[in-house]
Design an enzyme around this catalytic site. Structure first.
Site, PDB file in Angstrom:
ATOM      1  N   GLY A  16      -1.306  52.630   3.900  1.00 25.96           N
ATOM      2  CA  GLY A  16      -0.980  52.927   2.278  1.00 25.96           C
ATOM      3  C   GLY A  16      -2.245  52.560   1.381  1.00 25.96           C
ATOM      4  O   GLY A  16      -3.193  52.221   1.880  1.00 25.96           O
ATOM      5  N   ASN A  38       4.307  54.471   9.251  1.00 22.29           N
ATOM      6  CA  ASN A  38       4.996  55.742   9.706  1.00 22.29           C
ATOM      7  C   ASN A  38       4.448  56.765   8.903  1.00 22.29           C
ATOM      8  O   ASN A  38       4.676  58.094   9.127  1.00 22.29           O
ATOM      9  CB  ASN A  38       6.513  55.783   9.308  1.00 22.29           C
ATOM     10  CG  ASN A  38       6.664  55.771   7.689  1.00 22.29           C
ATOM     11  OD1 ASN A  38       5.861  55.632   6.969  1.00 22.29           O
ATOM     12  ND2 ASN A  38       8.125  55.824   7.452  1.00 22.29           N
ATOM     13  N   THR A  41       3.935  57.926   3.268  1.00 22.42           N
ATOM     14  CA  THR A  41       3.441  58.127   1.966  1.00 22.42           C
ATOM     15  C   THR A  41       1.776  57.797   2.071  1.00 22.42           C
ATOM     16  O   THR A  41       1.188  57.823   1.266  1.00 22.42           O
ATOM     17  CB  THR A  41       4.023  57.186   0.929  1.00 22.42           C
ATOM     18  OG1 THR A  41       3.859  55.858   1.179  1.00 22.42           O
ATOM     19  CG2 THR A  41       5.467  57.684   0.538  1.00 22.42           C
ATOM     20  N   VAL A  63       9.129  50.997  10.907  1.00 24.61           N
ATOM     21  CA  VAL A  63       9.884  49.520  10.879  1.00 24.61           C
ATOM     22  C   VAL A  63      11.074  49.681  10.795  1.00 24.61           C
ATOM     23  O   VAL A  63      11.766  48.667  11.016  1.00 24.61           O
ATOM     24  CB  VAL A  63       8.915  48.685   9.812  1.00 24.61           C
ATOM     25  CG1 VAL A  63       7.664  48.410  10.252  1.00 24.61           C
ATOM     26  CG2 VAL A  63       9.457  49.076   8.475  1.00 24.61           C
ATOM     27  N   LEU A  84       4.013  45.439   4.070  1.00 23.72           N
ATOM     28  CA  LEU A  84       3.892  46.257   2.809  1.00 23.72           C
ATOM     29  C   LEU A  84       4.559  47.520   3.181  1.00 23.72           C
ATOM     30  O   LEU A  84       4.236  48.523   2.507  1.00 23.72           O
ATOM     31  CB  LEU A  84       2.201  46.695   2.514  1.00 23.72           C
ATOM     32  CG  LEU A  84       1.445  45.341   2.137  1.00 23.72           C
ATOM     33  CD1 LEU A  84       1.051  44.229   3.149  1.00 23.72           C
ATOM     34  CD2 LEU A  84       0.284  45.910   1.086  1.00 23.72           C
ATOM     35  N   TYR A 156      15.387  50.791  -4.095  1.00 24.25           N
ATOM     36  CA  TYR A 156      14.141  50.113  -3.853  1.00 24.25           C
ATOM     37  C   TYR A 156      14.313  48.402  -4.443  1.00 24.25           C
ATOM     38  O   TYR A 156      14.032  47.672  -3.786  1.00 24.25           O
ATOM     39  CB  TYR A 156      12.823  50.786  -4.719  1.00 24.25           C
ATOM     40  CG  TYR A 156      11.876  50.094  -4.873  1.00 24.25           C
ATOM     41  CD1 TYR A 156      10.917  50.454  -3.426  1.00 24.25           C
ATOM     42  CD2 TYR A 156      11.312  49.507  -5.661  1.00 24.25           C
ATOM     43  CE1 TYR A 156       9.632  49.812  -3.327  1.00 24.25           C
ATOM     44  CE2 TYR A 156       9.825  48.986  -5.671  1.00 24.25           C
ATOM     45  CZ  TYR A 156       9.186  49.220  -4.340  1.00 24.25           C
ATOM     46  OH  TYR A 156       7.835  48.460  -4.413  1.00 24.25           O
ATOM     47  N   TYR A 170      15.106  32.834   6.442  1.00 26.27           N
ATOM     48  CA  TYR A 170      14.374  32.576   7.786  1.00 26.27           C
ATOM     49  C   TYR A 170      13.664  31.289   7.361  1.00 26.27           C
ATOM     50  O   TYR A 170      13.618  30.507   8.295  1.00 26.27           O
ATOM     51  CB  TYR A 170      13.518  33.643   7.885  1.00 26.27           C
ATOM     52  CG  TYR A 170      14.053  34.758   9.180  1.00 26.27           C
ATOM     53  CD1 TYR A 170      14.968  35.700   9.084  1.00 26.27           C
ATOM     54  CD2 TYR A 170      13.205  34.758  10.535  1.00 26.27           C
ATOM     55  CE1 TYR A 170      15.682  36.486   9.872  1.00 26.27           C
ATOM     56  CE2 TYR A 170      13.862  35.521  11.434  1.00 26.27           C
ATOM     57  CZ  TYR A 170      14.825  36.476  10.998  1.00 26.27           C
ATOM     58  OH  TYR A 170      15.427  37.408  12.027  1.00 26.27           O
TER      59      TYR A 170
END
Ligand code: UDP
Length: 336
Positions: A16, A38, A41, A63, A84, A156, A170
């Site tokens: 990206g 993927n 975009t 992902v 990202l 988003y 985590y």
């Protein structure tokens, strides 16, 4: 430093806009880089340029799904995991909101587990959108935001907030060493001309003489950071030995209205393109400016590239990309 000496860096979303600059910078700083993307975009040409770099490799992967076995098989070599992966432009991330939400939640989960398994550092690129339409100005990291969980931006905003929550869990549980960057509006070469964000839209519309679309009356503000400054901030954050249990704003505090941005663009592009006002999108934040005190104190980082220079470089790049070099004014060439 030879590619690979710093170990293998995973960059999810590496094809990206920001990711492609980050992949290049990491190979230059001695990392081998495995990019996962993927291609939803991403620009294929970003990838073609990266594939020529020594130490760079690519696996097409979403992902949202469990990571390919070929990634886990290299866990022993992985020292850094950068996440990202997510469409970041409002029209793009709203086009498939379910996928946007799952990219942030499941994608972050898969990448955190990879970092845990590898004993690698993990960096989440979160967003200024976690502050929503902020009531506090400028936005400091301690501000908890004013976000709609029912509106069209929620996939988003809330997706990134969930990704942050998971990342900090985590860290609290001692499962991974983490860093969280809250990225404010960023621009520069390698953006998709049809990305839909304001800098790419206004520049490409001006360059090609199409209608220049200003949402609302153009009085809403943003603060625009040039991509090389952003990448420097991300790498400094990843490499710093700070306690990673607090997010860090990364952005350029130079705030301006959309109308002011347009004036800056019209100063470097000779155009007859008419300006048209479109309805303001729902939940569009009225004002946005990062407080970067934490990044300055912890990382010694502040943006270096003034808007005039960054815009001129970006305009020259888009002009080449869409075949409109004639529209660049002499001023653009001087500034770039
Ligand atoms: N905007 C605009 N014209 C466009 C695209 C965006 O006026 O063609 C506005 C948008 O409504 C927002 C600001 O510019 O107020 C920044 O939008 P962008 O999509 O770049 O990013 P955001 O910060 O909203 O995620």
């Amino acid at each position: 430093m030879a590619a690979g000496n710093r170990g293998l860096a995973i960059v999810a979303g590496g094809a990206g806009f920001i990711g492609s600059h980050l992949c290049r910078a990491l190979t230059e700083r001695g990392h081998e880089v495995l990019c996962l993307d993927n291609l939803q975009t991403a620009r294929p040409s970003n990838l073609r340029l990266l594939e020529a770099l020594p130490g760079f490799s690519f696996i097409e992967a979403d992902v949202v799904n469990p990571l390919p076995a070929a990634v886990a098989a290299r866990a022993g070599e992985i020292t850094r995991v950068y996440n990202l992966a997510c469409a970041a432009s409002p029209p793009q991330y709203q086009a498939d909101p379910e996928h946007t939400m799952l990219t942030n939640v499941l994608g972050t989960h898969h990448l955190l587990r990879l970092a845990e398994q590898a004993g690698a550092r993990f960096l989440l690129t979160s967003t200024s959108e976690v502050y929503g339409d902020p009531e506090m100005h400028p936005q400091v990291e301690a501000y908890r935001g004013w976000v709609s969980c029912t509106g069209p931006r929620a996939c988003y905003d809330e997706g990134k907030r969930a990704a942050e929550a998971l990342t900090f869990d985590y860290a609290r549980l001692g499962r991974a060493a983490v860093r969280v960057a809250r990225i404010f509006n960023t621009y520069g070469p390698n953006m998709h001309p049809d990305d839909g964000r304001v800098v790419s839209n206004l520049l490409c519309q001006a360059l090609s003489g199409r209608e220049i679309t200003v949402h609302g009356d153009g009085s809403q503000t943003r603060s625009f950071c040039y991509v090389s400054d952003m990448v420097e901030g991300l790498i400094r954050l990843m490499e710093s030995d700070i306690d990673g249990t607090e997010p860090v704003n990364l952005g350029n505090p130079a705030e301006m209205t959309v109308n002011e941005l347009l004036d800056r663009i019209l100063a470097i592009v000779d155009t007859e393109a008419p300006v048209v006002h479109k309805p303001m999108p729902q939940d569009d934040p009225r004002r946005r400016r990062p407080d970067i005190g934490r990044a300055q104190a912890l990382l010694g980082w502040a943006p270096q590239v003034p808007l005039e220079t960054g815009l001129a470089r970006t305009a020259a790049w888009f002009a080449e990309e869409i075949g409109a070099t004639a529209a660049l004014s002499a001023r653009a060439t001087q500034c770039a």
